[in-house]
Design an enzyme around this catalytic site. Structure first.
Site, PDB file in Angstrom:
ATOM      1  N   ASP A 172       0.929  -0.946   0.130  1.00 46.21           N
ATOM      2  CA  ASP A 172       0.002   0.178   0.007  1.00 46.21           C
ATOM      3  C   ASP A 172       0.489   1.563   0.023  1.00 46.21           C
ATOM      4  O   ASP A 172       0.940   1.776  -0.980  1.00 46.21           O
ATOM      5  CB  ASP A 172      -1.257  -0.275   1.168  1.00 46.21           C
ATOM      6  CG  ASP A 172      -1.981  -1.705   1.209  1.00 46.21           C
ATOM      7  OD1 ASP A 172      -1.385  -1.837   0.388  1.00 46.21           O
ATOM      8  OD2 ASP A 172      -2.534  -1.270   2.070  1.00 46.21           O
ATOM      9  N   GLU A 414       0.886  -8.571  12.570  1.00 44.79           N
ATOM     10  CA  GLU A 414       0.703  -7.951  11.068  1.00 44.79           C
ATOM     11  C   GLU A 414       2.174  -7.897   9.867  1.00 44.79           C
ATOM     12  O   GLU A 414       2.555  -7.758   9.390  1.00 44.79           O
ATOM     13  CB  GLU A 414      -0.082  -6.672  10.770  1.00 44.79           C
ATOM     14  CG  GLU A 414      -0.747  -6.691   9.555  1.00 44.79           C
ATOM     15  CD  GLU A 414      -1.323  -5.536   9.643  1.00 44.79           C
ATOM     16  OE1 GLU A 414      -1.972  -4.963  10.116  1.00 44.79           O
ATOM     17  OE2 GLU A 414      -1.844  -5.314   8.023  1.00 44.79           O
TER      18      GLU A 414
HETATM   19  C1  GLC Z   1      -3.604  -4.319   3.553  1.00 44.91           C
HETATM   20  C2  GLC Z   1      -2.504  -4.668   2.595  1.00 44.91           C
HETATM   21  C3  GLC Z   1      -2.247  -5.292   2.042  1.00 44.91           C
HETATM   22  C4  GLC Z   1      -3.031  -6.295   2.158  1.00 44.91           C
HETATM   23  C5  GLC Z   1      -4.611  -6.143   2.934  1.00 44.91           C
HETATM   24  C6  GLC Z   1      -5.437  -7.692   3.881  1.00 44.91           C
HETATM   25  O1  GLC Z   1      -4.332  -3.803   2.691  1.00 44.91           O
HETATM   26  O2  GLC Z   1      -1.207  -3.739   2.863  1.00 44.91           O
HETATM   27  O3  GLC Z   1      -1.539  -5.918   1.595  1.00 44.91           O
HETATM   28  O4  GLC Z   1      -3.438  -7.853   1.464  1.00 44.91           O
HETATM   29  O5  GLC Z   1      -4.191  -5.460   3.910  1.00 44.91           O
HETATM   30  O6  GLC Z   1      -4.548  -7.661   4.635  1.00 44.91           O
END
Ligand code: GLC
Length: 446
Positions: A172, A414
């Site tokens: 992101d 995470e």
């Molecule tokens: C965030 C992360 C992405 C992931 C999502 C769900 O947006 O940056 O990579 O897929 O969360 O975990």
């Protein structure tokens, strides 16, 4: 003795996270913060599930295909039918595009093409005949997806696929995307929000900052800029052709293209195993990608970068993507050595708990900043996989060992500080759990 027996192992803790996050057909990334099904998360989750429950591993991946668009796109989110599902459906309105499915609501963008890898990893656990059936099942969707990536996102046949929103990279707010975002004109209303200091109000409706400290995530102005990109794409009904006509910002993302190159190799192997011929055009695009990644190499900085699709300028900002051509597996051994040297450099990626998502000397480095410093287990998995194929077993073993150590000490969070392993972000995060199970299982087999 009794007490020791009662204490769950790290593998049991991780398995419990997968069990708890399972929702009928798939695994959600984490309770609360991430209620939907995400594309690359599910691929990583299936890689973990294959060690305990092959049916769930297969179901997880088949469930992704429920969301496939009729043009072949695999959307990055399949919305939950309850809870936050309706709010997010309204925000995305993917139904405005005629290719979106009728019976399930999805996002209008994609995410790194990890499906081929997940299919093959699950396949590795099956008998030869089961594997063939499994590949035959998944093959048409994979071919359609890869064809769409080239047709829709590589309109000039350059061999490099472009992304239309930072979220598509899966990383992101990694620095190259922030740079692009800031270089692009911002809508007047965001400047007004900033001037009137109204951005604090936006914090009230953001889901992420309700679950994790706001300091670790995008600031509200940047978050609004991300939202503004989404709005622009929605106005174009998620149609890449119309988006291109207005030359909205598009990036040939290094991480995404590295993952695509590996996925292509795996798809070719899969086709071979089931005696299928991949379409000629697709084969041509695939081999073009393998040479095109060299256009992303910068001789001065001796590393690869993402590139602006419109101007063809490299976005010279290093990030975890810098190391992902190792996963692509088609770069030369010399190039691989250059990247491994960066892993050994104390100013860059050599930390106690590798691999930092941004090199330490970067101006963007923030110890617990989202995709701007911490170690993530999914990018560690990709780097380990690449290092092992290039023969850097020692480097791979260290990353595996330290990844397991962080999770053993703190649980499957995470992300983690690359300096001291401090956990952050969502608790009980599925892909961390799944890939630690995979690390443990694959180390035991060695
Ligand atoms: C965030 C992360 C992405 C992931 C999502 C769900 O947006 O940056 O990579 O897929 O969360 O975990």
């Amino acid at each position: 003795m009794e007490d020791e027996k009662a204490k769950p192992t790290v593998q049991e803790i991780c398995q419990k996270v997968l069990d708890d996050n399972w929702r009928v057909t798939h695994t959600i990334p984490a309770e609360g913060l991430y209620p939907h099904q995400w594309l690359w998360d599910s691929c990583f989750n299936a890689i973990g599930w294959r060690h305990s429950d092959l049916d769930k591993a297969k179901q997880e991946l088949r469930s992704l295909l429920r969301g496939q668009w009729s043009n072949g796109m695999l959307p990055h989110m399949l919305f939950a039918s309850s809870g936050n599902g309706s709010r997010d459906r309204q925000i995305w309105q993917a139904w405005r595009n005629p290719h979106s499915p009728d019976d399930i609501d999805t996002s209008g963008t994609t995410q790194p093409p990890m499906l081929a890898e997940a299919v093959v990893q699950v396949g590795a656990k099956l008998s030869e005949s089961e594997r063939r059936t499994w590949y035959q099942d998944m093959y048409p969707a994979l071919v359609a997806h890869h064809e769409w990536l080239y047709k829709d996102r590589d309109p000039h046949d350059e061999g490099l696929v472009s992304l239309i929103h930072p979220w598509e990279s899966g990383l992101d707010n990694s620095p190259p995307w922030i740079v692009q975002l800031h270089a692009h004109g911002r809508p007047w209303w965001i400047s007004a929000v900033e001037k009137l200091k109204l951005d604090k109000v936006f914090l009230l409706v953001r889901r992420d900052t309700h679950h994790v400290p706001p300091g670790q995530r995008l600031n509200s102005i940047d978050a609004l800029l991300y939202y503004a990109v989404l709005q622009r794409l929605r106005r174009k009904n998620w149609d890449t052709q119309s988006i291109l006509e207005r030359s909205h910002f598009m990036v040939e993302d290094l991480a995404f293209n590295s993952i695509l190159i590996r996925a292509n190799t795996l798809l070719r192997d899969m086709a071979h195993d089931i005696g299928k011929q991949l379409p000629k055009n697709l084969l041509a695009n695939m081999s073009l990608s393998e040479s095109a990644i060299e256009k992303l190499w910068d001789g001065y900085y001796t590393q690869y970068f993402s590139r602006n699709f419109i101007t063809h300028k490299l976005i010279k900002e290093p990030s975890i993507a810098t190391l992902l051509p190792l996963y692509a597996g088609t770069i030369s051994q010399d190039r691989a050595i250059e990247l491994v040297d960066m892993l050994h450099d104390k100013k860059l990626f050599d930390t106690a708990y590798p691999v930092a998502s941004v090199p330490l000397e970067s101006n963007y480095y923030k110890e617990l900043g989202y995709w701007q410093g911490p170690s993530w287990i999914n990018t560690n998995w990709l780097i380990v996989n690449g290092l092992e194929r290039y023969g850097f077993a020692q480097e791979a073993a260290i990353i595996k060992k330290q990844s397991i150590a962080m999770v053993k000490q703190h649980g499957p969070y995470e992300y983690f500080s690359a300096k001291n392993g401090e956990p952050a972000g969502a608790k009980n995060f599925s892909w961390t759990a799944a890939l630690i199970i995979d690390f443990l299982e694959t180390s035991a087999n060695n």
